[in-house]
Every structure is written in C-alpha cells, then in structure tokens.
Design an enzyme around this catalytic site. Sequence first.
Site, PDB file in Angstrom:
ATOM      1  N   GLY A   1       4.350 -14.951   0.546  1.00 37.96           N
ATOM      2  CA  GLY A   1       3.764 -14.523  -0.731  1.00 37.96           C
ATOM      3  C   GLY A   1       3.778 -15.577  -1.811  1.00 37.96           C
ATOM      4  O   GLY A   1       3.774 -15.261  -3.007  1.00 37.96           O
TER       5      GLY A   1
ATOM      6  N   ILE B   1       6.073 -13.933  -7.753  1.00 36.66           N
ATOM      7  CA  ILE B   1       7.545 -13.987  -7.755  1.00 36.66           C
ATOM      8  C   ILE B   1       8.010 -14.979  -6.678  1.00 36.66           C
ATOM      9  O   ILE B   1       8.931 -15.771  -6.898  1.00 36.66           O
ATOM     10  CB  ILE B   1       8.140 -12.583  -7.474  1.00 36.66           C
TER      11      ILE B   1
ATOM     12  N   SER C   1      10.851  -0.226  -7.324  1.00 37.63           N
ATOM     13  CA  SER C   1      11.388   1.049  -7.831  1.00 37.63           C
ATOM     14  C   SER C   1      10.468   2.206  -7.451  1.00 37.63           C
ATOM     15  O   SER C   1      10.873   3.365  -7.485  1.00 37.63           O
ATOM     16  CB  SER C   1      11.572   0.999  -9.347  1.00 37.63           C
TER      17      SER C   1
ATOM     18  N   TYR D   1       1.385   3.118  -2.125  1.00 36.32           N
ATOM     19  CA  TYR D   1       2.306   2.038  -2.502  1.00 36.32           C
ATOM     20  C   TYR D   1       3.747   2.557  -2.399  1.00 36.32           C
ATOM     21  O   TYR D   1       4.633   1.869  -1.870  1.00 36.32           O
ATOM     22  CB  TYR D   1       1.998   1.547  -3.928  1.00 36.32           C
TER      23      TYR D   1
END
Length: 323
Positions: A30, A36, A162, A188
């Site tokens: 990624g 990130i 989360s 998701y």
Amino acid sequence: MSHNQQILRSEVILEKYGKALTGKTVLITGVSDDSIAGELAVQLASADPALLILTARAESKVAGIEERINSVKPNVKTRFLCMDLSDLSAVRGAVEELTDVAHIDHLVCVAGVMFPPYSKTKDGFESQLGVNYLANFVLVKLLLSKVRAAGPSSSIVIMASSMARQGKVHFDDVQFSNGDTYDPMVAYGQSNAARVMFVKRLGEKLKNEKIRVFSVDPGAVQSGLQRHCPPGFLDQVAEWKKAGPMVDLDGNTFDIPPWTGTSEGASTVITAMIDPTITDYAGSYLNQNAISDHELHTHLRDTANWTKLWDMSEDLTGEKFAL
Ligand SMILES: NC(=O)c1ccc[n+]([C@@H]2O[C@H](COP(=O)([O-])OP(=O)(O)OC[C@H]3O[C@@H](n4cnc5c(N)ncnc54)[C@H](OP(=O)(O)O)[C@@H]3O)[C@@H](O)[C@H]2O)c1
C-alpha cells in the site's frame, strides 16, 4: 504492556524501540505518496533497516517515497515489488519474485480501499473483501515461511479500522448477493471484521513461535483513502461526531477519533512491529498504540467465527492454510 491509549507520532515510538529495526527486512503493502504505508516506509528508514520492500500496483506509486528515503538514508536499500491485491494471481506472482529474499522480519499489510462503488476483483470477490482481506490471507500464507525464517520477534501486522467495531462477517451473504444488497460502509465493516478475526486466529496459531501478530486501527488519518468516499462524507463524519458517540454491534458506545496526519497513522503499526511490552499478546487488536481487545464486540471475539472465516477463506481463495 501498553494499556494507556495515546495518539503518538511515529517518531516517538521509533525513538523508544527503533533499534530493533536495524538491519531488518520489511515488506510493506500500500505504499504511495499520501498513504499511511508510504509514511511508514519513510519513518522506518530512519532506523536503518537493511531492506524495505515496497509494494504497489505501479512503480510510479513508490518512486516519491524511494526518493525521500534515499535523500536522507542512502544506505537503506529499497525495492519495488509490483502487486495488485485485486488479483490473486498477481499476489502469487509477486511472491515468486522474492525467491532471492531468504527471510522477511516484518510483513506489514497496510493496503486497502474504503467505500468504493460495488465491483468485483479479478477472482470474483466483492472488492473490499477481496482487497482488504482475502488478498492478505493469501499473502500471509505464501510468505509465512519467510517470516518464520526470520525467527522470533518477527511480525505480521494487518491494518484494520475502528469500522470493525460496527462490522461483522455476513457468512450467509458474504458477497452481498452479487451487489444487490451492497452497502459500501457495511462491506468495509465486514472486510475489517475479517481482518481482525483472521489475526486473532493467526496469532493463536503462531504464539508458540513468538511471531508477533497484530491487527491495527490507525485512527482517522488524512490520507489518499478518502478518494472513494461519497461527496460530503467528511461533513457527514462531522455530523456524526456532533450527534454523539458511535454504537458497536453489542450496543457499546465509542468515539470517532480525531483526524491526524500519517505519522500518527503509522505509529500504531510500528508499535505492533516492535514494542517489546506487547510481545505476549499475539493476535490482539491495537488502537492508539495499546492492546485494545476490550473494544471488540461479541461477533469478533467468537472463536467459532474465527474458524468459520478461516474455512471460508480457504474455500474462496483455493489456498489451504494449514498451521
Ligand atoms: N485513513 C484512515 O483514516 C484509515 C482509518 C482506518 C483504517 N485505515 C486503513 O488503512 C489502510 C491504508 O489506508 P490509507 O489511509 O493509507 O489510504 P490510501 O492513502 O488510499 O492508501 C491505500 C493504499 O492501498 C493501495 N491499494 C488500494 N487498492 C489496491 C490494490 N488492489 N492492490 C494494491 N494496492 C492497493 C493504494 O494504491 P493505489 O493508489 O494504487 O490505489 C494505496 O497505496 C487501509 O487498509 C485502510 O482500510 C485507514
């Protein structure tokens, strides 16, 4: 063990524990300029690993990150590995490219998509399930021998979210009836529930080998991820925050975390890789640099679901993953 949850920058974790990364080989999925994983690669380079294997769908995605690393740490070797997680044959092909890499000290699966319109991966999986979870199942299976070859204190880290706290694996309709019942947020949530439960079972299986296995909630991070969000999504998040806490599947409340930058987003991943105080908690879910299994709802903690998910993943991918 880190119990106290705190949003910290990556630099803080590296200052404490970064020495453990010197000379290590790390594979990160990624990687791109604003992701990130891209920030993670730059941050890890400061600790002098021997080799950073940076995976993406195209070399152009990692070029800027390689440049940033080379400008400050020319001694740190980087290597681009082309891997499209929406195509399991590409995942298998990428692994075959690594025959010259004897061991991988840290396998860090960060890549993912959030809320795309309905589509299928090359293998016919709903895209979020396929990219965020099933591709990781296969990648971990195929690279486990190299992680094992790195010995104790090596790690397998799987990014989650989360949103797992509002998600579950819809075993009766995991592909959303070919798109008919597709809701991007529910899908998701499902893919992140799967990530967390996979790590739970994997951690249990690898505990005796002292391999660190963790899933990670990176917080709410301004990155490239918001590109698939429906228009007005950020306003919607602000509205949710104003309306009060979120509610998980057990009815427990939790707060949406504050927006941070990518350094904060990568820090819990680094905690998962090297914080020596959490070594004995393989399989755990981390949030804000701390073990956070108490945040997981009943469906995620149900060991029968871990087994069902593992069996389903083997069936869907055609990869038997006996451990
Ligand atoms: N940002 C947040 O607030 C947040 C919160 C919770 C969890 N997460 C999780 O964190 C992870 C990283 O997100 P991010 O914020 O860094 O988002 P990002 O900037 O969009 O980065 C995601 C990376 O995954 C790659 N990717 C997407 N589909 C791929 C595929 N089929 N094959 C290979 N690579 C693919 C993207 O590459 P392309 O550029 O080629 O698409 C990109 O480099 C995700 O797994 C996400 O679920 C993020």
